[in-house]
Design a protein around this motif. Sequence first.
Motif, mmCIF file in Angstrom:
data_model
loop_
_atom_site.group_PDB
_atom_site.id
_atom_site.type_symbol
_atom_site.label_atom_id
_atom_site.label_comp_id
_atom_site.label_asym_id
_atom_site.label_seq_id
_atom_site.Cartn_x
_atom_site.Cartn_y
_atom_site.Cartn_z
ATOM 1 N N GLY A 133 9.329 11.026 -4.437
ATOM 2 C CA GLY A 133 8.720 9.861 -4.803
ATOM 3 C C GLY A 133 9.569 8.641 -4.988
ATOM 4 N N SER A 134 10.435 9.058 -5.974
ATOM 5 C CA SER A 134 11.128 7.692 -6.519
ATOM 6 C C SER A 134 11.844 6.997 -5.221
ATOM 7 C CB SER A 134 12.270 8.223 -7.490
ATOM 8 O OG SER A 134 12.965 9.034 -7.027
ATOM 9 N N ALA A 190 0.932 -1.241 -0.090
ATOM 10 C CA ALA A 190 -0.212 -0.088 0.061
ATOM 11 C C ALA A 190 0.881 1.375 0.001
ATOM 12 C CB ALA A 190 -0.818 0.066 1.225
ATOM 13 N N ALA A 191 2.066 1.237 0.727
ATOM 14 C CA ALA A 191 2.866 2.402 0.886
ATOM 15 C C ALA A 191 3.559 2.588 -0.404
ATOM 16 C CB ALA A 191 3.962 2.144 1.671
ATOM 17 N N GLY A 192 3.874 1.566 -1.299
ATOM 18 C CA GLY A 192 4.360 1.832 -2.592
ATOM 19 C C GLY A 192 3.600 2.200 -3.647
ATOM 20 N N VAL A 193 2.055 1.791 -3.496
ATOM 21 C CA VAL A 193 1.013 2.262 -4.379
ATOM 22 C C VAL A 193 1.026 3.742 -4.335
ATOM 23 C CG1 VAL A 193 -1.357 2.254 -4.884
ATOM 24 C CG2 VAL A 193 0.062 0.119 -4.848
ATOM 25 N N ALA A 201 19.540 2.904 2.819
ATOM 26 C CA ALA A 201 20.739 2.545 3.331
ATOM 27 C C ALA A 201 21.920 2.091 2.310
ATOM 28 C CB ALA A 201 20.659 1.585 4.532
ATOM 29 N N ASP A 202 21.088 1.746 1.223
ATOM 30 C CA ASP A 202 21.890 1.010 0.102
ATOM 31 C C ASP A 202 22.107 1.883 -1.138
ATOM 32 O OD1 ASP A 202 19.247 1.193 -0.715
ATOM 33 O OD2 ASP A 202 19.041 -0.932 -1.560
ATOM 34 N N GLU A 203 21.730 3.206 -0.968
ATOM 35 C CA GLU A 203 22.233 3.979 -2.183
ATOM 36 C C GLU A 203 22.846 5.360 -1.772
ATOM 37 O OE1 GLU A 203 19.632 4.874 -5.501
ATOM 38 O OE2 GLU A 203 18.226 3.380 -4.790
ATOM 39 N N ARG A 204 24.072 5.348 -2.016
ATOM 40 C CA ARG A 204 24.884 6.438 -1.772
ATOM 41 C C ARG A 204 25.652 6.872 -2.931
ATOM 42 N NH1 ARG A 204 22.142 6.107 1.978
ATOM 43 N NH2 ARG A 204 22.752 6.147 4.223
ATOM 44 N N ARG A 226 11.429 3.190 -3.349
ATOM 45 C CA ARG A 226 12.267 2.309 -3.080
ATOM 46 C C ARG A 226 12.350 1.806 -1.631
ATOM 47 N NH1 ARG A 226 15.773 -0.861 -6.201
ATOM 48 N NH2 ARG A 226 17.437 -0.125 -4.900
ATOM 49 N N ARG A 227 11.956 2.626 -0.760
ATOM 50 C CA ARG A 227 12.046 2.526 0.853
ATOM 51 C C ARG A 227 10.851 1.537 0.865
ATOM 52 N NH1 ARG A 227 13.996 4.820 5.490
ATOM 53 N NH2 ARG A 227 12.415 4.767 7.268
ATOM 54 N N ALA A 228 9.733 1.703 0.286
ATOM 55 C CA ALA A 228 8.709 0.807 1.050
ATOM 56 C C ALA A 228 9.044 -0.465 0.574
ATOM 57 C CB ALA A 228 7.253 1.317 -0.103
#
Length: 330
Positions: A171-172, A71-74, A121-124, A176-178
Amino acid sequence: MTAADRRALAAFAVAGILFGGTFVAAKAGLDYFPPLLFVALRFDVAAVALLAYAAATTPRGELLPRTRRDAAGVLATGVVAIGVTNALLFVGQEYTTSAVAAIVFSLNPILTPIFAALLLADERLSRRGVAGMALGFVGVALVVAPDPATLLDPDLGKAILLAGAISGAAGSVLIRRAGDSLSSTVRTAWGLPFAALLCHLLSWSAGESAGAVVWHPEAVAALAYVGLLAGAVAYIAYFGLLDEAGAIRANLVFYAVPVVAALGGWALLGEVISTLAVGGFVTIFAGFAVIGSESVDVRSLLCRLRDRASASTDTPSTDAMDGPCGVEAD
């Protein structure tokens, strides 16, 4: 190149090409539609098309959101990444030119790492990535070549467009976080009705009327383009790329958009591409090359080249590493 790399490259090309025409089609359509109603109708068209496509191509058990993350991703897709972002883009374009809109919106890839640093945490972004981003933005500026006085003069249109770029970047990263379990196509198909509903409510609250729409053939063509091509098809490509490559790399597509718009204007409208714009194309490509080089093991590549050269000349290597590539001599 792996199959995943080929898919990502194809998605990047499709999204870049189709999004590239959005600024031109939006500017043309605004002559016939109130801006928020134009966006709302765009998402009506895209939602119908994409829901039908998802229903026809996705197993029934994978069609419905099942968890809070789903639901969070949507909602992140429909409300933030699509709805708010495009509402601000179309309204902002009423107050400025397509060139200025393109360069302001190209701040999206620069803003994305800021949100990624805060929420993921996985994108820097490395120093090399920062350099590539900077090169890309300089290239966009060269391609678009807006009047500096116009670009630097603060006005409502640029502020609205900047808010749209911020919304798109946020938003993007939120998608990814969702980390939902839905495919990108299904997530986008469910998100588009929320985007349409939001824009219809914004249109109604702004006092826009359906009676103000002029159904000229050019208006129908503009709506079809932004709804079906730059809507349903481009969203499948873009959000698939987001899942595959991550928010930072996926949003580099917005550096390709001005290039596609410039080439399209040259091919279809007879517009002249200046020498400065050609320099911009090269600079953007250089930025992509710098960012893409992060995935290349340069040291191993140089070692292989050294070994091949040594083998072809029957001359033993005198490098500091006398053993095989990457193995130090005792």
